[in-house]
Structure formats: C-alpha cells, structure tokens
Design a protein around this motif. Structure first.
Motif, PDB file in Angstrom:
ATOM      1  N   PRO A  58      67.718   8.895   8.425  1.00  0.00           N
ATOM      2  CA  PRO A  58      66.340   8.379   8.330  1.00  0.00           C
ATOM      3  C   PRO A  58      65.853   7.741   9.636  1.00  0.00           C
ATOM      4  O   PRO A  58      64.686   7.842   9.982  1.00  0.00           O
ATOM      5  CB  PRO A  58      66.441   7.322   7.211  1.00  0.00           C
ATOM      6  CG  PRO A  58      67.657   7.670   6.448  1.00  0.00           C
ATOM      7  CD  PRO A  58      68.606   8.266   7.431  1.00  0.00           C
ATOM      8  N   ILE A  59      66.782   7.103  10.353  1.00  0.00           N
ATOM      9  CA  ILE A  59      66.399   6.461  11.609  1.00  0.00           C
ATOM     10  C   ILE A  59      66.033   7.505  12.660  1.00  0.00           C
ATOM     11  O   ILE A  59      65.091   7.336  13.430  1.00  0.00           O
ATOM     12  CB  ILE A  59      67.533   5.544  12.107  1.00  0.00           C
ATOM     13  CG1 ILE A  59      67.704   4.372  11.132  1.00  0.00           C
ATOM     14  CG2 ILE A  59      67.283   5.038  13.518  1.00  0.00           C
ATOM     15  CD1 ILE A  59      68.801   3.416  11.500  1.00  0.00           C
ATOM     16  N   GLN A  60      66.773   8.617  12.672  1.00  0.00           N
ATOM     17  CA  GLN A  60      66.504   9.666  13.655  1.00  0.00           C
ATOM     18  C   GLN A  60      65.255  10.478  13.315  1.00  0.00           C
ATOM     19  O   GLN A  60      64.671  11.105  14.189  1.00  0.00           O
ATOM     20  CB  GLN A  60      67.712  10.605  13.756  1.00  0.00           C
ATOM     21  CG  GLN A  60      68.933   9.954  14.386  1.00  0.00           C
ATOM     22  CD  GLN A  60      70.157  10.847  14.300  1.00  0.00           C
ATOM     23  OE1 GLN A  60      70.246  11.707  13.424  1.00  0.00           O
ATOM     24  NE2 GLN A  60      71.105  10.633  15.203  1.00  0.00           N
ATOM     25  N   ARG A  61      64.842  10.435  12.060  1.00  0.00           N
ATOM     26  CA  ARG A  61      63.713  11.270  11.642  1.00  0.00           C
ATOM     27  C   ARG A  61      62.434  10.911  12.371  1.00  0.00           C
ATOM     28  O   ARG A  61      61.684  11.775  12.812  1.00  0.00           O
ATOM     29  CB  ARG A  61      63.521  11.128  10.123  1.00  0.00           C
ATOM     30  CG  ARG A  61      62.500  12.058   9.533  1.00  0.00           C
ATOM     31  CD  ARG A  61      62.956  13.511   9.604  1.00  0.00           C
ATOM     32  NE  ARG A  61      64.169  13.735   8.835  1.00  0.00           N
ATOM     33  CZ  ARG A  61      65.034  14.716   9.081  1.00  0.00           C
ATOM     34  NH1 ARG A  61      64.819  15.536  10.082  1.00  0.00           N
ATOM     35  NH2 ARG A  61      66.112  14.859   8.331  1.00  0.00           N
ATOM     36  N   PHE A  62      62.187   9.622  12.529  1.00  0.00           N
ATOM     37  CA  PHE A  62      60.932   9.179  13.145  1.00  0.00           C
ATOM     38  C   PHE A  62      60.783   9.699  14.584  1.00  0.00           C
ATOM     39  O   PHE A  62      59.782  10.320  14.927  1.00  0.00           O
ATOM     40  CB  PHE A  62      60.865   7.648  13.091  1.00  0.00           C
ATOM     41  CG  PHE A  62      59.532   7.078  13.479  1.00  0.00           C
ATOM     42  CD1 PHE A  62      58.606   6.755  12.508  1.00  0.00           C
ATOM     43  CD2 PHE A  62      59.197   6.880  14.804  1.00  0.00           C
ATOM     44  CE1 PHE A  62      57.369   6.239  12.862  1.00  0.00           C
ATOM     45  CE2 PHE A  62      57.975   6.370  15.162  1.00  0.00           C
ATOM     46  CZ  PHE A  62      57.056   6.044  14.182  1.00  0.00           C
ATOM     47  N   PRO A  63      61.762   9.459  15.466  1.00  0.00           N
ATOM     48  CA  PRO A  63      61.620   9.980  16.836  1.00  0.00           C
ATOM     49  C   PRO A  63      61.620  11.507  16.887  1.00  0.00           C
ATOM     50  O   PRO A  63      61.069  12.083  17.823  1.00  0.00           O
ATOM     51  CB  PRO A  63      62.810   9.394  17.589  1.00  0.00           C
ATOM     52  CG  PRO A  63      63.756   8.939  16.550  1.00  0.00           C
ATOM     53  CD  PRO A  63      62.959   8.604  15.341  1.00  0.00           C
TER      54      PRO A  63
END
Length: 855
Positions: A58-63
């Motif tokens: 989920p953290i990598q999804r935004f960038p």
C-alpha cells in the motif's frame, strides 16, 4: 485518495508502519512459532513475498501512481488534449503527497520525542520532553574530544546530540543487550539507554569557528596576502584555542620564527659590505620559505577543522555571581554533517527570536508548532543606502550567484553560500547600487557606488564559455567580455550599463550604450546568449554578442509588441513571455518572432505588471486590483484566480485597497508583495505540475512603509570549485537541496516524492532490509512492477552485524534559501513604532530564511 476519509486512513497506516514492523520483529525474536509460520507462508506463496513486502505494497502504491503519470506525460506530446488533465491529476497527487509528508514528519518527530524520554528515564526530563510545543529536529552520533590546557587531546568519548527546537541535549549512549551484557559496538535501538550529560537552552549555545568573527580585524593593514602577522591575529594569548594541539603549536612556532627572520632580513638590508651567503636575496628566500610552511600548516589545521564543532555553553556562576562558560568540542563523521548540523542550529535559534515567534499571521491557525517550522524566518532587516541624501528610494534588485571569497579570515569557508544581492535605490535624477553579501548569518553591505541615472531594472548575465577549437601551436585566444559574469542595469535615461561582476574590487564598467530612440528600459532578461530589453515604447530590443564578447549595440533587433511599455518579461524554456498593457506576447528565442498571444484580462485598463513561472503554470499580476491569475503555459488556459485582499484585510485595519507590487515563486511558496508593505505567502505544489494555490496562506507581520518594491531569491551557490567527495557536491538548485553525499544509490531521475524519512525512528526496521526506506513513499528507479521481495527479514533478526549497520543517523538534512524584500524602512503590523520621519523613509531590505527539506 482525495477523499479525507481515505487520506486519514492512509496517513495513519504510513505513520504507524515503522512501529508495526518493530512489533513484528520483536515477536519474531520472542516467538519462534510465529517466525516459522511467516517463513512457511512465504515459501508456499506463489510470489514468495514476505509479510514486510505485503505491508509495503500500500505504501508503494501511491508513488507508483505518480510515476505512472510522469511516464504518461513524457510520452504525451505538447499540444495533445490529454496533457492538461494529466498535469492536473499529477498536481492533485503532489498536493496530497505534501500533506502526507507533513503528517509523517509530525508523527516521526512525536515518536522520537517519546523514545528519547523513555531512553533517558529521568522524571524532570520526561516532563521537559512531553511539552506539546517541543519537537526533535535531529539526533546525531558524535565523538567528543577533551583537550588539556596546552591544546593536546586527553581522551575521546562517544556522545549523542539531540537538537530540539528550543533545547540542545548531550547524552552518553549506554548500550545493553536484552540479556544484560554490554555490547561495545553494536546498537539495539529498542534497548538503548542514554545518560544525560547536560541540556542547554538553544539561545545560550554558540558555535565557535577557528579564525572567524571577533578574532579577525581589517586585513588592509597587512599588504602581504599570507603574512605571518595575519595569522597572529587569530591567536589571542589570553584565549584558549580548542583545536588540534600539536598542529597549532607548530603554527605558533613558525609564526615566531617568521617574526625573527623578518627582523634579521631588515638587519641584513642595512649591511654596508657584500657577503656571499648573507644578502637581502637570501633573506627574502628565508621569509618566503617560512610563509609557505605557514600556509601549509594553516591548511592542515583547516582540514582537521572541517569535521569539528566547538560549542560555547553556559556553566555555573562563579563565587562573585558572574556567569561562566565552558567549551565542548565534537567531531562529526563528515564535513557535510557538520555544515548541515550548524545550519540546523542556526535556523532553530533564529526561529526562537522574538521577531519570528509571532512573525506571520496564519489564516488557518490550528496551533500546530511543527507545521509552523516551514514558514520564512526573518534573518535581518537593514538599511542599504550609504548616502546622507534621504530621497534615495529602493527600486529593484538582482541576485548575483558569485562564490564567496573569504579574504578576511582563515576560517574554513562553508561549502555552500548564497552569493550576493545587488540592490538599486534611486532619487529623481540618479541611482545607487548597494552590494549585499549574503554570507553566514550576518548579511552586510560590502560596497556601494552611484550611477548617473535612475535604475529601473537589472539582470545577471553568467559567463559564457563557448567551446572553440584552437590549433595546438597557436596561442590562447584573448579574453572576451563574455568570459566573465556581469550585471546589466536598465536606465530611465534610455541606456544599458554593463558592470563586471567581481567581488570586493572596484566595479569595472564594461559597456554603456543607448537603446533605439533612447527609449527608457523597463525590463531586462538574459536568455541563450541574448540580452532582451523591454522598452517604454512597447518594443523588445534583442542584443546579441559581437566577436569580442561585448553586446552588439549598434543595430539591435526590434520586436514591436504594442504602444504600452513592456513592464514584465520572463524566460520560459525556449520562449520569452513579454507583456504590453493587458496582453502577453510569447516570443521564440530562436527566431525572435511572436508565436502566440495571451489576453491576460478582459477588462480595459488592466496592465500586466508581474509574471512568475512554476512547473507548467504562470502566475500573472496586474498594476491595479488584488487578483492574481494562473494560466497554463502550454494551452494558455485560465486555471485559477486568487484574491490576496482577503488575507491582507484580516491583519490590517480597515478595508484598504490592495494591489500587487512584487511577485516570486520559491520552494513551494508563492510570495506576493503588496502596496501596503506586507507580504502574503501562499502554498503551491513544488515538485512539478500546475502551481495551483492550496489553503488560505499567511501574511507577514513584518512590513515596509509603502509598497514591497521587489522580492528576489538568493539561491544557494557552491563556494568551492571542487569540493571533497565527503561534502556537498556541486551547486544547489533553487528548488531543491543537494542529496547527502553518503547516499548509497544515485537519486531517481526527475523529482521524487518524499513521504517519510530514511531511518524514520530508532525503532524502525533499517534500510538494509529493503530497497525502500521504512515508511517512505519515494518512487524507486526502474520498473513499476513489484520485484521479488528480499526474504532476509527473518535471517537478519539474529545477525549481530545488522544492528551495527543501523546506527542512528541525522534525521533530515536541512539547508536554507534566502529571500530578500525591499522597501522603505521596517515596521511591525499593529504595533506602534517610535520612528522619526527620517527613519521611516530609509531604503531597507528584509532578509528571510526559508528551511529546505532534503527530498
């Protein structure tokens, strides 16, 4: 993502990520069954992904969304209908990324404060740290060096310095493993304890630099540039120098010997007879040899000084009740850490000064002190007119990014400086230039000279190094005027004066030529080896270089725009935007032809006065009215209107008429100078995309009497031609700071989105566990696809070497940017000033310092 509910949930997940992973790690270490379960699930899954990898998704999804939009924009040609929607979407994501960054930073700072309070385990200290307005700026591992009275090192000790927003704390790391045995070199963050040595309010902390400040007097008394006498000044007999002892003693001995040899040389010169080995030539060789040795020894001391911080701290009062001071000397791991630490300290001390505690009025004030650490800080306000003629009024300014040459001090010059600013003030008939050196925390006027007409605009022209093939046997080509940087002045009399940009020397006038029909110069811009002069006649004069490097002034190319003055010009990529009346003309810098035209305002009488560009948006202000307009640079579509009268009238009594008098975009802030003397700061996305204003902004409590005549940015410049690899490399760009020199991998292509900090808390998993830093949302290089996960999470748990790699590092490398505003005098809004009429009319600049977060 734009919904607040989703944003809140996402933010909570990101902020809690490091704590969650610390719990997983602790559970894996204490419960072997849980560790085996995680290993089994990883081995039996089709993608062999670890729990860490799943939680990172989920953290990598935004960038990844931001990277996707950036890739799509790269492959969408200019003029395509999809470019503007893509840029708008990218702007929205960047705005959200900024909000998430702020929340992550606040959460990490609160977490660090809790951890320090727990690790110190002292009741009064816990109370001190749990104050809601107190937050951690950075923590660093350093080595304290203790000297004896002769300056010789007695011992060294490991220390940890905690720099809070109002307190500096020094502690000794007391590292213990869970079984209670001491571990000399390892570091287990969860079990680390600190023994507090001292804590001092920041206002009492002073940094002492070797060979700087009060120890240095005017060098003009010493004609020889490297004479021994100059070094003696830095060594007061009654002042203990806390430095590399033996080196300093060697230097003192050399200085002593040089003084004696100078006396011997004088005596030899008075000899009546001629002798083979005793003559003035031999004596001069002795003197020169000693001067060379002194220079070498000074350089050795400077090299030892580059990682050394000496602090002067308050001690207990003596028997008579007088305050006493003691020195503490610390060594950092690299010169870059020293420079950034001192910069952090200076910024924190500046924020505590009375002028900055209530320096800005926030339209959306929620009392959050951490958020307020981003606002500009008033560094200094100072007069810039060196004449008794009171009719001089400040008119315009330009930044000269010239590297600082420190001729007055043997102190090691900081790697990064801010050049100098040329400030023009005018009477009704003449002009005056004041050159303000923007060095350290004490800007000052270094020189001043008059010119014969009013100065209306200025432009800095960098040196042009054109690569020309020179035959091997031929002599070097003669120096050209274009080989040195210069500053061009646009005059009311209809002329352009070109000065050589040289530091601390009499200003050399390179050229003085008149424009066609002696038309007044209202704006100047340099772009692609051409000088563009906007004229009061409504034309743009284009000057190119002649063979000798000077400006070819006989027959400039004229581009006719209209009948009204060309008040504003702006270089945007391969085009020049020039305004005449309410129209903006877009001129190609290749053909010098008008390619497009923009009607900035439909109302009659609205004259464009200022333009600034950021990303793919351009903000336009008008000579009357308080409205700013945002246009898309590619489609010329009108995107946003902002009325600055609303925030201004919130702070000033009475609904006074507001207009824009100056404009600047820098590092995520749109700064608007007004006719009432206050400056409005509005937030805009600073990475790329469209600079749409978000939020209601803030208004400066510090103001000028009358309009803010100019706002100019003093971007950071590299003071050294080639700096050591361990220090900051190259010059800094206006919109970003340099990456830390010890970063393991090169920075991503283009601008990155930063969400969180590397090594975000001491309890977090270290970067060695993954290619992404804990809780960090930065787009990584390469493919957007999720690569194979590093399954070493569980193996590293029992690896002693892992803990050593996870040493505490400095949290955020903060540098700064300077912004200079100019006007008459200085006042605080809503505060009665007891100034004389003469003081109210003095040309004054205010210098603001803006913290930059290393992205």
């Amino acid at each position: 993502f734009s919904k607040s509910m989703v944003l809140d949930a996402y933010s909570e997940y990101v902020n809690n990520f490091s704590t969650a992973m610390a719990v997983v790690r602790k559970t894996c270490a204490s419960k072997p069954g849980f560790l085996e379960f995680l290993k089994h699930r990883q081995e039996t899954s089709s993608d062999r992904m670890t729990l860490y990898g799943l939680m990172m998704k989920p953290i990598q999804r935004f960038p990844q969304f931001i990277l996707l939009l950036q890739d799509m924009l790269k492959n969408t040609p200019v003029g395509h209908a999809d470019r503007l929607p893509l840029q708008m979407a990218l702007t929205e994501l960047e705005t959200l990324a900024e909000k998430l960054n702020e929340r992550k930073r606040e959460a990490d700072q609160r977490c660090e404060i809790r951890h320090i309070a727990k690790a110190m385990n002292e009741r009064y200290l816990n109370k001190l740290l749990r104050n809601g307005s107190r937050y951690l700026i950075r923590s660093d591992d350093m080595v304290e060096t203790v000297y004896n009275e002769r300056g010789e090192i007695i011992k060294t000790k490991e220390r940890c310095l905690f720099l809070l927003n109002d307190v500096l704390m020094c502690a000794t790391p007391n590292i213990r493993c869970q079984d209670g045995s001491g571990s000399g070199s390892g570091n287990a963050p969860l079990d680390q304890k600190f023994l507090l040595k001292w804590s001092v309010p920041l206002s009492f902390v002073e940094v002492l630099e070797y060979g700087s400040g009060e120890d240095v007097v005017d060098s003009s008394r010493y004609p020889a540039p490297h004479s021994g006498e100059k070094v003696v000044i830095n060594a007061k007999p009654n002042k203990l120098y806390m430095g590399p002892g033996q080196l300093y003693q060697d230097l003192q001995n050399l200085i002593h010997d040089l003084g004696l040899v100078n006396q011997i040389s004088t005596m030899i010169g008075s000899l009546k007879g001629n002798y083979q080995n005793v003559n003035p030539t031999v004596a001069q060789d002795w003197v020169s040899g000693l001067q060379r040795l002194i220079l070498k020894k000074e350089e050795e001391i400077r090299a030892a000084d580059r990682c050394r911080i000496q602090l002067q701290l308050p001690g207990k009062q003596d028997k008579t009740g007088k305050p006493t001071y003691f020195s503490a000397v610390f060594n950092t791991h690299s010169p870059a850490v020293k420079q950034s630490w001192i910069s952090n300290l200076q910024m924190a001390k500046l924020a505590l000064e009375e002028d900055n505690l209530q320096g800005w009025f926030f339209a959306e004030d929620d009392g959050n002190q951490i958020k307020k650490q981003k606002h500009p800080l008033l560094l200094r306000q100072m007069p810039v007119v060196m004449s008794k003629l009171q009719e001089f009024k400040v008119e315009c300014a330009v930044h000269n990014p010239e590297p600082h040459i420190n001729t007055e001090s043997t102190a090691d010059t900081p790697v990064v400086g801010h050049g100098c600013v040329w400030v023009a003030s005018c009477t009704n008939q003449m002009g005056q230039i004041a050159i303000v050196a923007m060095q350290n925390s004490n800007p000052k006027v270094t020189e001043c000279f008059n010119v014969e007409s009013r100065i209306l605009c200025m432009a800095y022209v960098p040196a042009e190094h054109l690569e020309e093939k020179v035959p091997e046997n031929s002599h070097a080509p003669p120096a050209k005027a274009s080989d040195t940087p210069s500053v061009c002045l646009g005059m009311e009399e209809g002329s352009i004066i070109v000065y050589k940009s040289s530091q601390r020397s009499k200003k050399v006038r390179l050229q003085h030529f008149f424009t066609p029909d002696k038309s007044t110069v209202t704006s100047l811009v340099y772009k692609k080896h051409c000088l563009y002069a906007g004229l009061v006649s409504g034309s743009v004069a284009v000057y190119s270089r002649s063979k000798d490097g000077s400006w070819s002034c006989d027959e400039p190319e004229l581009v006719k725009l209209g009948v009204l003055p060309v008040k504003a010009m702006l270089a945007v990529e391969d085009h020049l935007w020039a305004s005449s009346g309410g129209q903006v003309f877009i001129i190609s810098t290749h053909t010098h032809r008008v390619e497009r035209q923009l009607e900035a305002h439909q109302e009659e009488g609205m004259v464009v006065s200022h333009m600034v560009v950021a990303g793919v948006g351009i903000w336009i202000a008008f000579s009357s009215g308080s409205t700013l307009r945002l246009f898309h640079t590619e489609t010329l579509e009108h995107l946003q209107d902002i009325n600055i009268a609303t925030p201004v009238n919130n702070i000033l009594p009475g609904n006074q008429r507001v207009s824009v008098s100056s404009l600047l975009v820098c590092h995520g802030l749109l700064l608007v100078g007004t006719n009432l003397g206050v400056t409005v700061a509005l937030s805009v996305p600073r990475l790329q995309g469209i600079p749409k204003v978000t939020g209601r902004g803030m208004v400066s409590v510090h103001a000028h009497n009358g309009p803010v005549k100019f706002l100019t940015m003093a971007a950071a410049v590299c003071n050294r031609t080639s700096s050591p690899s361990s220090s900051l490399q190259g010059s800094q760009d206006a919109e970003s700071t340099l990456p830390p020199s010890d970063s393991a991998s090169p920075p991503p292509q283009g601008q990155a989105v930063w969400l969180g900090e590397a090594g975000c808390t001491t309890m977090a998993l270290q970067d060695s566990l993954s290619t992404s830093s804990c809780g960090s949302l930065a787009p990584s290089q390469g493919s957007l696809e999720h690569g194979p996960e590093d399954g070493a999470l569980y193996d590293l748990l029992h690896d002693p070497a892992h803990h050593q790699r996870g040493r505490r590092s400095s949290k955020v490398d903060v540098s700064s940017l300077l912004v200079v505003s100019g006007g008459l005098s200085h006042r605080r809004v809503n505060k009665k000033n007891k100034h004389s009429r003469h003081e109210d009319n003095v040309s004054t600049i205010m210098i603001w310092q803006i913290p930059l977060l290393n992205m």
